[in-house]
Design a protein around this motif. Structure first.
Motif, mmCIF file in Angstrom:
data_model
loop_
_atom_site.group_PDB
_atom_site.id
_atom_site.type_symbol
_atom_site.label_atom_id
_atom_site.label_comp_id
_atom_site.label_asym_id
_atom_site.label_seq_id
_atom_site.Cartn_x
_atom_site.Cartn_y
_atom_site.Cartn_z
ATOM 1 N N ASP B 90 0.825 -1.217 0.000
ATOM 2 C CA ASP B 90 0.000 0.000 0.000
ATOM 3 C C ASP B 90 0.860 1.269 0.000
ATOM 4 O O ASP B 90 0.520 2.238 -0.666
ATOM 5 C CB ASP B 90 -0.955 -0.013 1.199
ATOM 6 C CG ASP B 90 -2.091 -1.021 1.012
ATOM 7 O OD1 ASP B 90 -2.893 -0.811 0.092
ATOM 8 O OD2 ASP B 90 -2.166 -2.004 1.756
ATOM 9 N N ARG B 93 1.948 1.821 -3.468
ATOM 10 C CA ARG B 93 0.864 2.312 -4.333
ATOM 11 C C ARG B 93 0.623 3.803 -4.118
ATOM 12 O O ARG B 93 0.364 4.541 -5.061
ATOM 13 C CB ARG B 93 -0.457 1.557 -4.055
ATOM 14 C CG ARG B 93 -0.407 0.098 -4.369
ATOM 15 C CD ARG B 93 -0.613 -0.203 -5.857
ATOM 16 N NE ARG B 93 -0.103 -1.533 -6.169
ATOM 17 C CZ ARG B 93 -0.792 -2.671 -6.011
ATOM 18 N NH1 ARG B 93 -2.029 -2.648 -5.575
ATOM 19 N NH2 ARG B 93 -0.233 -3.832 -6.306
ATOM 20 N N HIS B 197 -5.769 3.419 0.337
ATOM 21 C CA HIS B 197 -4.552 2.687 0.725
ATOM 22 C C HIS B 197 -4.143 3.001 2.164
ATOM 23 O O HIS B 197 -3.665 2.121 2.876
ATOM 24 C CB HIS B 197 -3.408 3.000 -0.244
ATOM 25 C CG HIS B 197 -3.594 2.371 -1.590
ATOM 26 N ND1 HIS B 197 -3.665 1.007 -1.763
ATOM 27 C CD2 HIS B 197 -3.742 2.902 -2.827
ATOM 28 C CE1 HIS B 197 -3.847 0.731 -3.046
ATOM 29 N NE2 HIS B 197 -3.900 1.862 -3.722
ATOM 30 N N ASN B 200 -6.269 0.854 4.254
ATOM 31 C CA ASN B 200 -5.749 -0.524 4.275
ATOM 32 C C ASN B 200 -4.609 -0.661 5.279
ATOM 33 O O ASN B 200 -4.584 -1.585 6.087
ATOM 34 C CB ASN B 200 -5.192 -0.919 2.901
ATOM 35 C CG ASN B 200 -6.273 -1.041 1.844
ATOM 36 O OD1 ASN B 200 -7.460 -1.097 2.166
ATOM 37 N ND2 ASN B 200 -5.875 -1.066 0.589
#
Lengths: 216, 216
Positions: B90, B93, B197, B200
């Protein structure tokens, strides 16, 4: 624990990933039909199914952690289990995007009719092949097929660029279709991301098979 | 291996994640400045830095696999190592999206001037707080702070919806700005994803601290 129990647990894990892949393929196929037919009922069904995929991800996640903790796998077995932890995240994201696209489909459906962008179905076909080939390459632990998936990603990326331009033209010609075109832009972005996630999975499959980790 | 070696390795791992977080914060801050000032040189610098984050991800990934294989951690240690494997995906990303936004910024810069959407900077501020708080909650293993990150995600999602509408209005009023508005739509989508993200990561931090895995 005997080696036999361990092999059995790895088999269960492998089959659960395949099961997750099957549910994904079902959503993917239905999403393609729903988008083609602007079928809002089918779209809703795809959105509802997303919970099932989330639960499968959590279940497989726990199986992986349990195997690592109890069986203390080494070498290729460890590589497989840790890679599966990554792979299921990408499978879940692709399924998420089937639901995301379904939601945008519902927005498009509410607004005045417009023709879908010309190459949308071509883009979808390439992405679908990537997803299906990725799942197949996991099932057969086939590094060559995984490589072929990665090679297709540029095609999907190029479609994203060309369809974006097409949508800009459509908006400039008729401002009434702007909201739908924006929804279509989000849809092609999700399709492009689905290609990216397939590529990620393919890279992990190559790592499982060859032991070499090359992340793009 | 002694327990001491293991504790040392976990410390190195923890600090490497913090280091990756610092590089991310640098890119995030520079992305915000670049977007505010339409600074294409700074945007290019952010795009170039993306490789550094990718290498850190791969390095930490390998550290995790090594620790699991050699040290065979159990319970909370195992939870931490497997969660870090997820967290770094994450982080990578979010950094990717700093680079993605920088690329769209370059597209916007090439085209005729238009005002940025009114609430874009507000949206960015909320997302930035989510990312920074997520990194802080990892540093301090603070489940409460992680919960506060998750609670902010709806605010970012609502900004995405309202700014999308604002951009549709801008395009309908002046078709010349359609290409830029499309670029801005991609930018706000990336900002929304950066919030996702962060959520997450926050969920994985809660799992590390509490042992309860609740994925959204």
């Amino acid at each position: 624990m005997t080696r036999q129990v361990f092999i059995k647990e790895l088999e269960v894990l492998h089959n659960d990933v395949i099961k997750m892949g099957s549910v994904l393929e079902l959503s993917l196929n239905e999403m393609i039909v729903a988008l083609q037919d602007m079928d809002v009922e089918l779209a809703q069904k795809i959105i509802d199914r997303d919970d099932e995929i989330d639960l499968l991800e959590q279940q497989i996640e726990k199986e992986c952690i349990n195997i690592i903790a109890k069986q203390q796998p080494i070498a290729s077995d460890l590589r497989k289990v840790t890679s599966i932890m990554k792979i299921i995240t990408d499978i879940e994201r692709i399924a998420d995007h089937c639901a995301d696209i379904s939601e945008y489909l519902m927005q498009i459906h509410k607004q005045p009719t417009m023709k879908a962008p010309e190459h949308l179905s071509d883009m979808i076909q390439v992405m679908k092949k990537m997803v299906v080939d990725t799942i197949d390459s996991f099932v057969n632990q086939d590094a060559d097929k995984a490589a072929s998936v990665i090679a297709q990603d540029d095609i999907v990326d190029n479609y994203f660029t060309s369809i974006s331009k097409e949508l800009c033209d459509m908006m400039q010609k008729d401002i009434k279709v702007i909201p739908q075109c924006v929804a279509y832009i989000m849809i092609i972005k999700y399709i492009e991301r689905m290609g990216d996630h397939s590529t990620n999975i393919a890279e992990w499959i190559q790592f499982i098979v060859t032991g070499k980790l090359v992340l793009s």
